[in-house]
Each structure stands twice: as structure tokens, then as C-alpha cells.
Motif scaffolding. Structure first.
Motif, PDB file in Angstrom:
ATOM      1  N   ALA A   1     -27.569 -13.168  -3.298  1.00  0.00           N
ATOM      2  CA  ALA A   1     -26.923 -12.198  -2.414  1.00  0.00           C
ATOM      3  C   ALA A   1     -25.720 -11.571  -3.096  1.00  0.00           C
ATOM      4  O   ALA A   1     -25.513 -10.352  -3.024  1.00  0.00           O
ATOM      5  N   GLY A   2     -24.923 -12.381  -3.767  1.00  0.00           N
ATOM      6  CA  GLY A   2     -23.764 -11.853  -4.490  1.00  0.00           C
ATOM      7  C   GLY A   2     -24.164 -10.920  -5.614  1.00  0.00           C
ATOM      8  O   GLY A   2     -23.550  -9.866  -5.813  1.00  0.00           O
ATOM      9  N   THR A   3     -25.219 -11.280  -6.339  1.00  0.00           N
ATOM     10  CA  THR A   3     -25.697 -10.446  -7.436  1.00  0.00           C
ATOM     11  C   THR A   3     -26.181  -9.095  -6.924  1.00  0.00           C
ATOM     12  O   THR A   3     -25.837  -8.041  -7.481  1.00  0.00           O
TER      13      THR A   3
ATOM     14  N   ILE B   1     -22.922  -2.098  -5.454  1.00  0.00           N
ATOM     15  CA  ILE B   1     -21.617  -1.465  -5.674  1.00  0.00           C
ATOM     16  C   ILE B   1     -21.623  -0.693  -6.986  1.00  0.00           C
ATOM     17  O   ILE B   1     -21.147   0.447  -7.056  1.00  0.00           O
ATOM     18  N   VAL B   2     -22.179  -1.282  -8.054  1.00  0.00           N
ATOM     19  CA  VAL B   2     -22.245  -0.604  -9.347  1.00  0.00           C
ATOM     20  C   VAL B   2     -23.122   0.646  -9.246  1.00  0.00           C
ATOM     21  O   VAL B   2     -22.772   1.710  -9.762  1.00  0.00           O
ATOM     22  N   LEU B   3     -24.255   0.533  -8.572  1.00  0.00           N
ATOM     23  CA  LEU B   3     -25.137   1.693  -8.416  1.00  0.00           C
ATOM     24  C   LEU B   3     -24.498   2.805  -7.587  1.00  0.00           C
ATOM     25  O   LEU B   3     -24.785   3.993  -7.800  1.00  0.00           O
TER      26      LEU B   3
END
Length: 56
Positions: free
Chosen positions: A41-43, A49-51
């Protein structure tokens, strides 16, 4: 009407105490699964967020 009292006899109470066993569950597999779910889930959250910076 008279009240009916339900009382446990000593023989039945004694049998219950003799049959009682200790319950010791093992949650090591559950802990591993929850850790894996948390990491995934964290990954995925970080990936979203990066995308979001690249996709406008």
C-alpha cells in the motif's frame, strides 16, 4: 406462577473444568501478511504521488 430456577449441578460444573484447555493462538502468519499489505500500500501510494507530478 412460581419462578423456575435453573441451577448447574456439581457434576456438570466439574466436567467443564476437566475439559477446559488453554487457547494459545499463533498470529505470526497474520503479522507477515499485514506487513506485506502495508508495504504494498505504501509503495503504490508513493508511486501515485510520483506519477501525479508527471501527468498533468
Amino acid at each position: 406462577m412460581a419462578k423456575k430456577n435453573k441451577r448447574a449441578t456439581q457434576a456438570s460444573v466439574g466436567n467443564i473444568a476437566a475439559v477446559r484447555t488453554e487457547f494459545t493462538p499463533d498470529y505470526s502468519n497474520v503479522k507477515k501478511d499485514l506487513t506485506r499489505i502495508g508495504l504494498l500500500a505504501g509503495t503504490f501510494f508513493v508511486a501515485l504521488i510520483v506519477l501525479s507530478f508527471f501527468i498533468n
